[in-house]
Write a protein that holds these residues in place. Structure first.
Motif, PDB file in Angstrom:
ATOM      1  N   ARG A 193      91.103  -0.638  46.727  1.00  0.00           N
ATOM      2  CA  ARG A 193      92.240  -0.049  47.023  1.00  0.00           C
ATOM      3  C   ARG A 193      92.181   1.616  46.779  1.00  0.00           C
ATOM      4  O   ARG A 193      92.628   2.541  47.909  1.00  0.00           O
ATOM      5  N   LEU A 194      91.373   2.005  45.912  1.00  0.00           N
ATOM      6  CA  LEU A 194      91.241   3.532  45.926  1.00  0.00           C
ATOM      7  C   LEU A 194      90.150   3.825  46.873  1.00  0.00           C
ATOM      8  O   LEU A 194      90.138   4.995  47.381  1.00  0.00           O
ATOM      9  N   TYR A 195      89.084   3.003  47.388  1.00  0.00           N
ATOM     10  CA  TYR A 195      88.238   3.233  48.389  1.00  0.00           C
ATOM     11  C   TYR A 195      89.036   3.439  49.819  1.00  0.00           C
ATOM     12  O   TYR A 195      88.849   4.897  50.467  1.00  0.00           O
ATOM     13  N   ASP A 196      90.158   2.811  49.976  1.00  0.00           N
ATOM     14  CA  ASP A 196      90.927   2.940  50.969  1.00  0.00           C
ATOM     15  C   ASP A 196      91.891   4.221  50.868  1.00  0.00           C
ATOM     16  O   ASP A 196      92.178   4.819  52.041  1.00  0.00           O
ATOM     17  N   PHE A 197      92.226   4.355  49.911  1.00  0.00           N
ATOM     18  CA  PHE A 197      92.966   5.643  49.545  1.00  0.00           C
ATOM     19  C   PHE A 197      92.240   6.880  49.867  1.00  0.00           C
ATOM     20  O   PHE A 197      92.688   7.555  50.642  1.00  0.00           O
ATOM     21  N   GLY A 198      90.803   6.725  49.389  1.00  0.00           N
ATOM     22  CA  GLY A 198      89.950   8.093  49.877  1.00  0.00           C
ATOM     23  C   GLY A 198      89.735   8.115  51.136  1.00  0.00           C
ATOM     24  O   GLY A 198      89.569   9.285  51.842  1.00  0.00           O
ATOM     25  N   MET A 199      89.598   7.022  51.906  1.00  0.00           N
ATOM     26  CA  MET A 199      89.276   7.112  53.204  1.00  0.00           C
ATOM     27  C   MET A 199      90.271   7.445  54.158  1.00  0.00           C
ATOM     28  O   MET A 199      90.125   8.403  55.120  1.00  0.00           O
ATOM     29  N   ASN A 200      91.599   7.271  53.847  1.00  0.00           N
ATOM     30  CA  ASN A 200      92.724   7.790  54.747  1.00  0.00           C
ATOM     31  C   ASN A 200      92.901   9.002  54.249  1.00  0.00           C
ATOM     32  O   ASN A 200      93.294  10.099  55.228  1.00  0.00           O
ATOM     33  N   MET A 201      92.883   9.667  53.136  1.00  0.00           N
ATOM     34  CA  MET A 201      92.899  10.963  52.660  1.00  0.00           C
ATOM     35  C   MET A 201      91.828  11.785  53.370  1.00  0.00           C
ATOM     36  O   MET A 201      92.088  12.950  53.875  1.00  0.00           O
ATOM     37  N   GLY A 202      90.741  11.320  53.549  1.00  0.00           N
ATOM     38  CA  GLY A 202      89.502  11.861  54.253  1.00  0.00           C
ATOM     39  C   GLY A 202      89.942  12.393  55.516  1.00  0.00           C
ATOM     40  O   GLY A 202      89.562  13.440  56.046  1.00  0.00           O
ATOM     41  N   VAL A 203      90.456  11.242  56.322  1.00  0.00           N
ATOM     42  CA  VAL A 203      90.626  11.492  57.634  1.00  0.00           C
ATOM     43  C   VAL A 203      91.847  12.680  57.855  1.00  0.00           C
ATOM     44  O   VAL A 203      91.474  13.677  58.663  1.00  0.00           O
ATOM     45  N   ALA A 204      92.974  12.446  56.813  1.00  0.00           N
ATOM     46  CA  ALA A 204      93.916  13.646  56.885  1.00  0.00           C
ATOM     47  C   ALA A 204      93.007  14.956  56.694  1.00  0.00           C
ATOM     48  O   ALA A 204      93.580  15.953  57.194  1.00  0.00           O
ATOM     49  N   PHE A 205      92.155  14.832  55.564  1.00  0.00           N
ATOM     50  CA  PHE A 205      91.666  16.158  55.184  1.00  0.00           C
ATOM     51  C   PHE A 205      90.864  16.822  56.344  1.00  0.00           C
ATOM     52  O   PHE A 205      91.052  18.239  56.530  1.00  0.00           O
ATOM     53  N   GLN A 206      89.998  16.044  57.096  1.00  0.00           N
ATOM     54  CA  GLN A 206      89.240  16.544  58.199  1.00  0.00           C
ATOM     55  C   GLN A 206      90.238  17.021  59.502  1.00  0.00           C
ATOM     56  O   GLN A 206      89.993  18.162  59.814  1.00  0.00           O
ATOM     57  N   LEU A 207      91.406  16.125  59.688  1.00  0.00           N
ATOM     58  CA  LEU A 207      92.312  17.009  60.632  1.00  0.00           C
ATOM     59  C   LEU A 207      92.842  18.197  60.241  1.00  0.00           C
ATOM     60  O   LEU A 207      93.021  18.929  61.095  1.00  0.00           O
ATOM     61  N   LYS A 208      93.089  18.440  58.889  1.00  0.00           N
ATOM     62  CA  LYS A 208      93.567  19.331  58.590  1.00  0.00           C
ATOM     63  C   LYS A 208      92.371  20.543  58.547  1.00  0.00           C
ATOM     64  O   LYS A 208      92.988  21.760  58.936  1.00  0.00           O
ATOM     65  N   ASP A 209      91.287  20.390  58.472  1.00  0.00           N
ATOM     66  CA  ASP A 209      90.380  21.227  58.514  1.00  0.00           C
ATOM     67  C   ASP A 209      90.246  21.752  60.066  1.00  0.00           C
ATOM     68  O   ASP A 209      90.014  22.871  60.485  1.00  0.00           O
ATOM     69  N   ASP A 210      90.301  20.855  60.778  1.00  0.00           N
ATOM     70  CA  ASP A 210      90.305  21.151  62.273  1.00  0.00           C
ATOM     71  C   ASP A 210      91.619  22.057  62.670  1.00  0.00           C
ATOM     72  O   ASP A 210      91.184  23.207  63.254  1.00  0.00           O
ATOM     73  N   LEU A 211      92.785  21.852  62.114  1.00  0.00           N
ATOM     74  CA  LEU A 211      93.881  22.799  62.224  1.00  0.00           C
ATOM     75  C   LEU A 211      93.427  24.118  61.909  1.00  0.00           C
ATOM     76  O   LEU A 211      93.895  24.967  62.358  1.00  0.00           O
ATOM     77  N   LEU A 212      92.911  24.176  60.607  1.00  0.00           N
ATOM     78  CA  LEU A 212      92.764  25.609  60.180  1.00  0.00           C
ATOM     79  C   LEU A 212      91.807  26.228  60.841  1.00  0.00           C
ATOM     80  O   LEU A 212      91.684  27.545  60.614  1.00  0.00           O
ATOM     81  N   ASP A 213      90.703  25.535  61.177  1.00  0.00           N
ATOM     82  CA  ASP A 213      89.717  26.276  62.168  1.00  0.00           C
ATOM     83  C   ASP A 213      90.371  27.206  63.228  1.00  0.00           C
ATOM     84  O   ASP A 213      89.833  28.033  63.810  1.00  0.00           O
ATOM     85  N   VAL A 214      91.548  26.684  63.638  1.00  0.00           N
ATOM     86  CA  VAL A 214      92.125  27.475  64.760  1.00  0.00           C
ATOM     87  C   VAL A 214      93.447  28.328  64.016  1.00  0.00           C
ATOM     88  O   VAL A 214      93.514  29.392  64.514  1.00  0.00           O
ATOM     89  N   TYR A 215      94.296  27.717  63.186  1.00  0.00           N
ATOM     90  CA  TYR A 215      95.572  28.324  62.869  1.00  0.00           C
ATOM     91  C   TYR A 215      95.324  28.851  61.419  1.00  0.00           C
ATOM     92  O   TYR A 215      96.420  29.432  60.809  1.00  0.00           O
ATOM     93  N   GLY A 216      94.127  28.799  60.520  1.00  0.00           N
ATOM     94  CA  GLY A 216      93.885  29.416  59.452  1.00  0.00           C
ATOM     95  C   GLY A 216      93.765  30.838  59.389  1.00  0.00           C
ATOM     96  O   GLY A 216      93.616  31.593  60.544  1.00  0.00           O
ATOM     97  N   ASP A 217      93.635  31.469  58.251  1.00  0.00           N
ATOM     98  CA  ASP A 217      93.486  32.725  58.081  1.00  0.00           C
ATOM     99  C   ASP A 217      91.961  33.123  57.397  1.00  0.00           C
ATOM    100  O   ASP A 217      91.529  32.444  56.464  1.00  0.00           O
TER     101      ASP A 217
END
Length: 324
Positions: A193-217
């Motif tokens: 369950r903790l592995y799955d938590f990390g897996m889903n959090m990781g996808v969200a984390f990378q998507l946020k990284d993609d977003l910040l590459d365009v819209y970040g400071d």
């Protein structure tokens, strides 16, 4: 239970005090340089947090926690070389400070060191931990290869991209939690369950990284904004732009993607404007929320007292709302 700042301070002190005092300083100086850049240390902190759900003295797993951080930084060192990136965490990358050959060799040394640190776990867990770590290392290579393959394609689907970032980014977050849980004596169900938590959090984390590459400071983000746009990186945002663009927007987008000579600032501004018109930021935000909610479902299912999981929940929310 330790808080995230307390665990971060502990692992930072430990990593700062590492000494690589073998004879070839030319090999180890870049290793020390990379580790001195700091960063969020998310992976070792996650390992310590998972362990701390079940046991108190986190110093017992500083070896494996250091191993996961050294391994992560090894991948960044080689990624920067492959991407010809000039900066990482606001500092010049290893191949810029030294040269390409030094970056390759010091990265190789970091991989070996990561395995040595990871092996510093109780013998009863050694095989399971090393099998998990080795599988994860292979998956990350597979993810990197997919990322490279995508550079030559314009037909990358959302599903293919999400699988690529699962392999390239998420599995290391997930295995950090799973190893920490196993070393702490968690049940196999809780570890998964903790592995799955990390897996889903990781996808969200990378998507946020993609977003910040365009819209970040850029001053906050630590690297130049628009890098993904300049190199036509097949991010979630570009894939969805191709999917949702009207004929005129698609023509403009394709023209910029195919352009061999251009003013970098002009291309970044033009593609960002197209993203704004198409509504890409909202689409990306929605997908981040979707994966964050999946992560929370897995965390809630972990069979420890709810208050023990508060720090993990808070960390995830901080990562999803970060600006760096």
């Amino acid at each position: 239970m330790f808080t995230v700042p307390e665990l971060l301070e502990k692992i930072n002190i430990h990593i700062t005090n590492l000494k690589f005092d073998r004879t070839s300083q030319g090999l180890y100086d870049p290793v020390t340089y990379v580790l001195s850049m700091g960063g969020k240390r998310i992976r070792p902190v996650l390992m310590l947090m998972a362990y701390n759900l079940y046991k108190e003295d986190v110093t017992h797993i500083f070896g494996p926690a250091t191993g996961i951080e050294v391994y992560h930084n090894y991948t960044l060192l080689h990624d920067d070389l492959m991407d010809r990136a000039d900066r990482r965490r606001g500092k010049e990358t290893v191949h810029k400070v030294w040269n390409d050959n030094t970056a390759i060799l010091s990265g190789d040394a970091m991989l070996v060191l990561a395995y040595q640190f990871m092996a510093q776990c109780p013998v009863e867990h050694l095989k399971d931990v090393m099998d998990l770590f080795s599988l994860t290392a292979l998956e990350i290579c597979e993810g990197q290869q997919l990322d490279m393959d995508f550079e030559q394609r314009k037909d990358v689907t959302e599903e293919e991209y999400l699988e690529m970032i699962r392999l390239k980014t998420s599995v290391l977050l997930a295995v950090s939690l799973k190893i920490g849980a196993l070393l702490g004596g968690a049940s196999s169900e809780d570890a998964e369950r903790l592995y799955d938590f990390g897996m889903n959090m990781g996808v969200a984390f990378q998507l946020k990284d993609d977003l910040l590459d365009v819209y970040g400071d850029a001053a906050v983000f630590g690297k130049n904004i628009g890098g993904d746009i300049l190199c036509n990186k097949k991010t979630y945002m570009l894939i969805k732009a191709f999917e949702h663009a009207n004929d005129e927007q698609l023509h403009q987008l394709t023209t910029w993607i195919d352009a061999e000579s251009f003013d970098p600032a002009e291309k970044i501004a033009a593609v960002t404007q197209l993203y704004n018109q198409i509504g890409i930021k909202e689409l990306c935000d929605n997908k981040i929320t979707e994966y964050s909610e999946r992560a929370m479902e897995s965390l809630i299912a972990v069979k420890v007292a709810a208050e023990k999981k508060n720090e993990l929940e808070k960390l995830m929310k901080d990562l999803m709302h970060r600006e760096v």
